[in-house]
Scaffold this motif. Sequence first.
Motif, PDB file in Angstrom:
ATOM      1  N   CYS A  82       0.848  -1.208   0.000  1.00 31.10           N
ATOM      2  CA  CYS A  82       0.000   0.000   0.000  1.00 31.10           C
ATOM      3  C   CYS A  82       0.876   1.248   0.000  1.00 31.10           C
ATOM      4  N   SER A  83       1.976   1.194   0.757  1.00 28.82           N
ATOM      5  CA  SER A  83       2.873   2.339   0.810  1.00 28.82           C
ATOM      6  C   SER A  83       3.462   2.638  -0.569  1.00 28.82           C
ATOM      7  N   SER A  84       3.949   1.594  -1.273  1.00 31.92           N
ATOM      8  CA  SER A  84       4.555   1.869  -2.586  1.00 31.92           C
ATOM      9  C   SER A  84       3.489   2.308  -3.587  1.00 31.92           C
ATOM     10  N   CYS A  85       2.254   1.782  -3.458  1.00 33.89           N
ATOM     11  CA  CYS A  85       1.165   2.245  -4.336  1.00 33.89           C
ATOM     12  C   CYS A  85       0.863   3.719  -4.064  1.00 33.89           C
ATOM     13  N   PHE A  86       0.851   4.095  -2.790  1.00 34.10           N
ATOM     14  CA  PHE A  86       0.590   5.498  -2.461  1.00 34.10           C
ATOM     15  C   PHE A  86       1.631   6.406  -3.130  1.00 34.10           C
ATOM     16  N   HIS A  87       2.907   6.027  -2.998  1.00 35.17           N
ATOM     17  CA  HIS A  87       3.956   6.881  -3.562  1.00 35.17           C
ATOM     18  C   HIS A  87       3.928   6.888  -5.091  1.00 35.17           C
ATOM     19  N   CYS A  88       3.392   5.835  -5.680  1.00 30.11           N
ATOM     20  CA  CYS A  88       3.304   5.783  -7.146  1.00 30.11           C
ATOM     21  C   CYS A  88       2.103   6.584  -7.655  1.00 30.11           C
ATOM     22  N   PHE A  89       0.958   6.481  -6.939  1.00 22.56           N
ATOM     23  CA  PHE A  89      -0.280   7.090  -7.458  1.00 22.56           C
ATOM     24  C   PHE A  89      -0.614   8.439  -6.830  1.00 22.56           C
ATOM     25  N   LYS A  90       0.205   8.918  -5.895  1.00 25.26           N
ATOM     26  CA  LYS A  90      -0.116  10.197  -5.251  1.00 25.26           C
ATOM     27  C   LYS A  90      -0.060  11.357  -6.240  1.00 25.26           C
ATOM     28  N   GLN A  91       0.687  11.176  -7.358  1.00 27.74           N
ATOM     29  CA  GLN A  91       0.770  12.256  -8.345  1.00 27.74           C
ATOM     30  C   GLN A  91      -0.359  12.206  -9.373  1.00 27.74           C
ATOM     31  N   HIS A  92      -1.256  11.234  -9.238  1.00 30.47           N
ATOM     32  CA  HIS A  92      -2.353  11.125 -10.205  1.00 30.47           C
ATOM     33  C   HIS A  92      -3.280  12.341 -10.094  1.00 30.47           C
ATOM     34  N   SER A  93      -3.854  12.538  -8.929  1.00 33.06           N
ATOM     35  CA  SER A  93      -4.802  13.636  -8.687  1.00 33.06           C
ATOM     36  C   SER A  93      -5.012  13.738  -7.187  1.00 33.06           C
ATOM     37  N   GLU A  94      -5.628  14.807  -6.745  1.00 33.30           N
ATOM     38  CA  GLU A  94      -5.828  15.002  -5.303  1.00 33.30           C
ATOM     39  C   GLU A  94      -6.679  13.866  -4.723  1.00 33.30           C
ATOM     40  N   ASN A  95      -7.740  13.495  -5.432  1.00 32.67           N
ATOM     41  CA  ASN A  95      -8.641  12.452  -4.914  1.00 32.67           C
ATOM     42  C   ASN A  95      -7.922  11.121  -4.723  1.00 32.67           C
ATOM     43  N   LEU A  96      -7.142  10.734  -5.747  1.00 30.09           N
ATOM     44  CA  LEU A  96      -6.440   9.450  -5.662  1.00 30.09           C
ATOM     45  C   LEU A  96      -5.325   9.502  -4.615  1.00 30.09           C
ATOM     46  N   SER A  97      -4.707  10.679  -4.496  1.00 27.28           N
ATOM     47  CA  SER A  97      -3.653  10.849  -3.501  1.00 27.28           C
ATOM     48  C   SER A  97      -4.220  10.654  -2.087  1.00 27.28           C
ATOM     49  N   VAL A  98      -5.387  11.264  -1.829  1.00 26.99           N
ATOM     50  CA  VAL A  98      -6.028  11.136  -0.512  1.00 26.99           C
ATOM     51  C   VAL A  98      -6.413   9.679  -0.258  1.00 26.99           C
ATOM     52  N   LEU A  99      -6.981   9.055  -1.287  1.00 23.45           N
ATOM     53  CA  LEU A  99      -7.421   7.661  -1.164  1.00 23.45           C
ATOM     54  C   LEU A  99      -6.255   6.735  -0.818  1.00 23.45           C
ATOM     55  N   TRP A 100      -5.139   6.889  -1.553  1.00 21.72           N
ATOM     56  CA  TRP A 100      -3.993   6.005  -1.322  1.00 21.72           C
ATOM     57  C   TRP A 100      -3.257   6.347  -0.032  1.00 21.72           C
ATOM     58  N   SER A 101      -3.333   7.634   0.379  1.00 21.72           N
ATOM     59  CA  SER A 101      -2.674   7.964   1.651  1.00 21.72           C
ATOM     60  C   SER A 101      -3.405   7.267   2.794  1.00 21.72           C
ATOM     61  N   LYS A 102      -4.747   7.168   2.669  1.00 19.93           N
ATOM     62  CA  LYS A 102      -5.504   6.457   3.707  1.00 19.93           C
ATOM     63  C   LYS A 102      -5.177   4.968   3.676  1.00 19.93           C
ATOM     64  N   ALA A 103      -5.006   4.430   2.464  1.00 15.83           N
ATOM     65  CA  ALA A 103      -4.613   3.013   2.351  1.00 15.83           C
ATOM     66  C   ALA A 103      -3.236   2.806   2.985  1.00 15.83           C
TER      67      ALA A 103
END
Length: 344
Positions: free
Chosen positions: A158-179
């Motif tokens: 989940c951590s590596s996914c967050f760091h990979c997808f956090k630059q997608h958009s604000e919504n996805l960044s928030v979602l993955w940060s919670k993951a």
Amino acid sequence: MSVRSRASSTVSNSSIVVTIHDLNDIKTNVVNRKRRASSIVVRAVAEEKNVDGVKIVNWTELSEWQQDNEYIFDGYVQETNSVKKCMKSLKMMHNETINIWSHLIPSCVYLFLLIFFTDFMLEKKLTTLLGPDHGAMDTIDYIMVNIFLLGAFLCLFCSSCFHCFKQHSENLSVLWSKADYMGIIILISTSIISLLYYGFHDNLFLCKLFTVLTTIFGAVCGVFVLNDRFNHKDWKAIRAMFFIMFAASGLLPIITGCFYFGIQEAVNRVQLEYVFYEAVCYITGALIYGFKIPECYYKPGKFDYVFNSHQIFHIFCVAGSIFHFKALVASFVHAKMGIHQISA
Ligand SMILES: [Zn+2]
């Protein structure tokens, strides 16, 4: 000293002062140019591979929601709005590259161990230590070792996914940060619960009591991290302290075990030496992360790509999980040896 010679001495002193001042200016300029040049080189390397429209920008070019650590100046992937572009950024050098790979590679190792460890490797270890008639592995042993491996895999993945997808958009960044935060909670919970069993395998009431308590603490943490307010960058240090406190709740069963079994037996049961190293890793990593060490002591830009607080935190997390894994396996073997001696 005559008035003229005194005057000429003052002039020459002031010219020395001016010269030293100029030298300092030149030195600062050289350092700044060097820093800019190295950042341009890294950026050039990244942009050379920038065939897929992934853009590397600096702090001033970021959207406000992407601005998180003011001491990291350059190397940001600009908002991509594309999962494909985020995946493509895996091949590039930017300021999340080390964060992604430092957890992606260990998560793959934990996935491998989750699939193969208890079935093929642990069995062999027991045979080597206790001989071929060591008895079969209990279902509960099987579950305890594997839930930790699952927790470690989920947390790091989940951590590596967050760091990979956090630059997608604000919504996805928030979602993955919670993951990402949930992954940390899952790792802490599965770490404590898996070791609890080996601490209290012959006192199931205490085992159950602390398992329930850990689950409640984990659930409270979960509710907290799913709250949007918690996600703000101003909460960074509090977030770190929150996770430290949850992890520190693991001290409760250890203290209880020391009173109940005596210190030496408690140390042997949960292999306290490894647990101590694990705690040192997690606490040190969380403090470094929370207080942005070392970048907060230098001008922004010095640790853009390597050796910044988040990367160091990642390394300490992996090290902490390895120490826990060592403690868990050694506790399992210790429990089996005890059972083996009784049954022999
Ligand atoms: Zn991270």
